[in-house]
Every structure is written in structure tokens, then in C-alpha cells.
Design a protein around this motif. Structure first.
Motif, short mmCIF file in Angstrom:
data_model
loop_
_atom_site.label_atom_id
_atom_site.label_comp_id
_atom_site.label_asym_id
_atom_site.label_seq_id
_atom_site.Cartn_x
_atom_site.Cartn_y
_atom_site.Cartn_z
N LYS A 22 0.70 -1.30 0.05
CA LYS A 22 -0.19 -0.05 0.14
C LYS A 22 0.77 1.20 -0.17
CE LYS A 22 -3.81 -2.15 2.38
NZ LYS A 22 -4.70 -2.07 3.68
N GLU A 23 1.95 1.32 0.52
CA GLU A 23 2.88 2.56 0.81
C GLU A 23 3.27 2.87 -0.60
OE1 GLU A 23 5.34 -1.24 1.16
OE2 GLU A 23 3.69 -0.51 1.93
N ASP A 24 3.27 1.82 -1.65
CA ASP A 24 3.74 2.38 -2.97
C ASP A 24 2.58 2.87 -3.97
OD1 ASP A 24 6.11 1.40 -2.42
OD2 ASP A 24 6.05 -0.73 -3.00
N LYS A 25 1.35 2.84 -3.16
CA LYS A 25 0.16 2.99 -4.18
C LYS A 25 -0.35 4.57 -3.51
CE LYS A 25 -1.46 -1.65 -4.65
NZ LYS A 25 -2.65 -2.42 -4.69
N THR A 26 0.11 5.53 -4.36
CA THR A 26 -0.37 6.85 -3.83
C THR A 26 -1.65 7.11 -4.37
OG1 THR A 26 1.93 7.62 -3.79
CG2 THR A 26 0.18 9.42 -3.87
N ILE A 27 -2.55 7.78 -3.34
CA ILE A 27 -3.85 8.04 -3.85
C ILE A 27 -4.00 9.37 -4.05
CG2 ILE A 27 -6.37 7.97 -3.30
CD1 ILE A 27 -5.89 5.41 -1.86
N GLU A 28 -4.36 10.06 -5.32
CA GLU A 28 -4.63 11.47 -5.16
C GLU A 28 -5.82 11.91 -5.16
OE1 GLU A 28 -1.70 13.96 -7.00
OE2 GLU A 28 -0.06 12.47 -7.28
N ILE A 29 -6.39 12.80 -4.00
CA ILE A 29 -7.57 13.31 -3.93
C ILE A 29 -7.61 14.64 -4.54
CG2 ILE A 29 -9.43 13.68 -2.25
CD1 ILE A 29 -8.42 11.44 -0.79
N GLY A 30 -8.33 15.02 -5.32
CA GLY A 30 -8.85 16.55 -5.58
C GLY A 30 -9.73 17.15 -5.06
N LEU A 31 -9.75 18.32 -4.47
CA LEU A 31 -10.58 18.99 -3.62
C LEU A 31 -10.64 20.48 -4.23
CD1 LEU A 31 -9.31 19.89 -0.27
CD2 LEU A 31 -7.85 18.48 -2.05
N ASN A 32 -11.96 21.12 -3.82
CA ASN A 32 -12.30 22.54 -4.09
C ASN A 32 -11.92 22.91 -2.42
OD1 ASN A 32 -14.59 21.18 -5.43
ND2 ASN A 32 -13.53 22.58 -6.68
N ASN A 33 -11.84 24.32 -2.57
CA ASN A 33 -11.49 25.17 -1.24
C ASN A 33 -13.14 25.56 -0.47
OD1 ASN A 33 -10.37 26.38 0.95
ND2 ASN A 33 -10.01 28.26 -0.01
N TRP A 34 -13.63 24.39 -0.36
CA TRP A 34 -14.95 24.72 0.15
C TRP A 34 -14.90 24.06 1.50
CZ3 TRP A 34 -19.31 23.22 -3.97
CH2 TRP A 34 -19.07 23.91 -5.34
N ALA A 35 -15.70 24.43 2.44
CA ALA A 35 -15.48 23.95 3.89
C ALA A 35 -15.71 22.34 4.05
CB ALA A 35 -16.53 24.69 4.63
N GLU A 36 -16.79 21.82 3.59
CA GLU A 36 -17.04 20.76 3.84
C GLU A 36 -16.12 19.62 3.03
OE1 GLU A 36 -19.46 21.63 0.13
OE2 GLU A 36 -18.98 22.53 2.11
N ASN A 37 -15.67 20.34 1.76
CA ASN A 37 -14.66 19.64 0.88
C ASN A 37 -13.53 19.39 1.58
OD1 ASN A 37 -13.65 18.13 -1.31
ND2 ASN A 37 -14.65 19.34 -2.78
N VAL A 38 -12.88 20.43 2.20
CA VAL A 38 -11.56 20.53 2.81
C VAL A 38 -11.95 19.49 4.12
CG1 VAL A 38 -10.21 22.05 4.26
CG2 VAL A 38 -11.01 22.69 1.99
#
Length: 282
Positions: A22-38
Motif C-alpha cells: 500500500k505504501e507504493d500506491k499513492t492515492i491523489e484526491i482532488g478538492l475545492n476550497n469549500w468547507a465541507e470538501n476540505v
């Protein structure tokens, strides 16, 4: 803030997807600067890292976020409002991005134009007659290009409002809202629920008889195509995830009160171990 994309592409598709290395599997999460999303993005970063994954958060705006999922430069994003708010994005990307529509993690959202409860205006239809209350017709908005701002442009047309929008960001809007409330001054903002401001201030949405902002919606998540095959365990975790207004509100408040979002999210994770274990099937 710019979305940082690795020049060599996303490495999260490597491996056999069975949870090993798992340490070799980077998951990239995209987010907006909205309170609940952050808040929820930082929460899931902590949860997944506790499970052995490497997670990166990439801040961006709505349009580039969908483009990055389409091109496999991001793995997932946790906030899509359907069936109304994000309908245009859904229609544009439904063939190239996986929308997990059958697994909403929040039910019953609201969005529209809002004012402090002490403002004697109750409907969007009353705004033109009260233009002088709101800095001669100013609406404090959020990110340009966001679905909420697009709907607000529609509202200006549908109701024939002689108003202008001041687009900025979610945090900038809430700062201006707080300053106006402390001075007990009228202010008109674009707003959505769930949001921590409803726990801190007395606010009301203006009635929307033309239903421009739509009915209550649900929040789902989306991922690049192939993510569920590469990360079946993570997919199952997020599909099991569900929060109510109180749970999400408490998370958002902790994130807001902390010096850094990760600090507040960590505190919430520590205090809600039983709930999180349910999502993880433990």
C-alpha cells in the motif's frame, strides 16, 4: 491555488489492487476550497493513511478537477452534488469519469441565496425592492466557475435582478459574512448547507419560488476510470461512508477551529473511531 500534477503520470494504477504494498500506491484526491470538501478530504487522507496508503491532496477549482480525473491525473474527488447543481459537469464527463451515484455519503443538501436572520427580506423576489440594503445590489459569492455561481447567474436572469456578484472564494465569503454579522449589517451571500456557518450564525435561505437552485440533493463521490479495479478495498470503504448533518457539522467545526485542517480532522477521527470502523468494516 494550483493543481500539482506529476509529470510522469499517476502511479496509483500500479500493483494488483489487492491491498499489498500500500505504501507504493499513492492515492491523489482532488478538492475545492469549500468547507465541507476540505474537511472530508482531510478526514479521508488520515483514515486511508492509517490503513497503510499514501495519500496526496490536490487543491483546484471545479473545471480543472474534472479534467484531471478524465486524464487520470487524479484518482478521486469526494463531492458531487446531484441531480441538479453539478448536472452540467456530470453531462460533460459521465462517459469519462466514474460517478458513484448509488452511494451518496450525504443526503438532503440545500443551496441558494442567504441573509442573516435579522434582515427583513425573505424571498429572492423581494431583492430588487431592497437593493439599497445590500451595498446597492451586491451578492458575495464564491469561486468563479463553480456550479453555485452559475446558478446565481441564472437567478439574476430568471428574477430580473439588478444585482452584481462579487466572486472570490468560500473562505473569503464567510469572512465577509462574519464581519457583517458582527456589525449587524445586511449582507447577501451565496451559500450551501451543510456548512459550519449555520452552527455559528442565525441565517436563512431566501425563498426561491422559481426553483432556480433546485430541490434538496445528495452528495456522491467520483473517481477516474479504473480506480475501483486498482483500489477495490478503498472503493468499498468510501461506498460504505455516510454522514448526517450533526456528524459532518462537528467535523467541519473542528477543522475550522484548528490551526491546520489536518489537525482538526485528526481530532475528529480520534473522537469517532467507532463510526469510522463501521465504514471500514471492522
Amino acid at each position: 491555488m494550483l493543481l500539482v500534477l506529476a509529470a510522469c503520470g499517476n502511479d496509483s494504477s500500479s500493483g494488483d489492487g489487492d491491498g499489498s504494498d500500500k505504501e507504493d500506491k499513492t492515492i491523489e484526491i482532488g478538492l475545492n476550497n469549500w468547507a465541507e470538501n476540505v474537511a472530508v478530504s482531510n478526514m479521508w487522507k488520515i483514515i486511508l493513511e492509517d490503513e497503510g496508503y499514501s495519500v496526496k491532496l490536490n487543491m483546484t477549482e471545479k473545471g480543472p478537477l474534472y479534467q484531471a480525473l478524465e486524464s487520470d491525473d487524479l484518482d478521486l474527488a469526494l463531492e458531487v452534488w446531484l441531480p441538479h447543481t453539478d448536472e452540467a459537469f456530470y453531462e460533460d464527463y459521465k462517459e469519462d469519469v466514474d460517478f458513484h451515484k448509488d452511494q451518496p455519503w450525504f443526503n438532503g443538501t440545500t443551496l441558494g441565496l442567504a441573509v442573516p436572520s435579522y434582515v427583513d427580506v425573505n424571498s429572492i423576489e423581494e431583492l430588487n425592492d431592497n437593493k439599497d440594503l445590500f451595498e446597492d445590489g451586491k451578492i458575495y459569492g464564491i469561486d468563479p466557475g463553480s456550479s453555485l455561481m452559475g446558478l446565481t447567474d441564472e437567478a439574476l436572469d430568471e428574477y430580473g435582478l439588478d444585482y452584481t456578484t462579487a466572486s472570490s472564494s468560500g473562505p473569503a465569503m464567510t469572512t465577509q459574512l462574519g464581519e457583517s454579522i458582527r456589525k449587524e449589517e445586511p449582507i447577501l451571500v451565496t451559500l450551501w448547507k451543510p456548512h459550519w456557518v449555520f452552527a455559528e450564525y442565525e441565517l436563512k435561505f431566501l425563498e426561491d419560488p422559481k426553483n432556480v437552485y433546485g430541490d434538496e440533493e445528495n452528495i456522491i463521490w467520483m473517481s477516474r476510470q479504473g480506480f475501483t479495479d486498482d483500489f477495490p478495498e478503498v472503493t468499498e470503504y468510501i461506498n460504505t461512508w455516510e454522514m448526517d448533518d450533526q456528524q459532518l457539522g462537528s467535523l467541519m467545526n473542528m477543522v475550522k477551529e484548528a490551526d491546520e485542517p489536518a489537525e482538526g480532522a485528526q481530532k475528529w477521527v480520534d473522537e469517532n473511531e467507532e463510526l469510522i470502523n463501521e465504514w471500514l468494516g471492522k
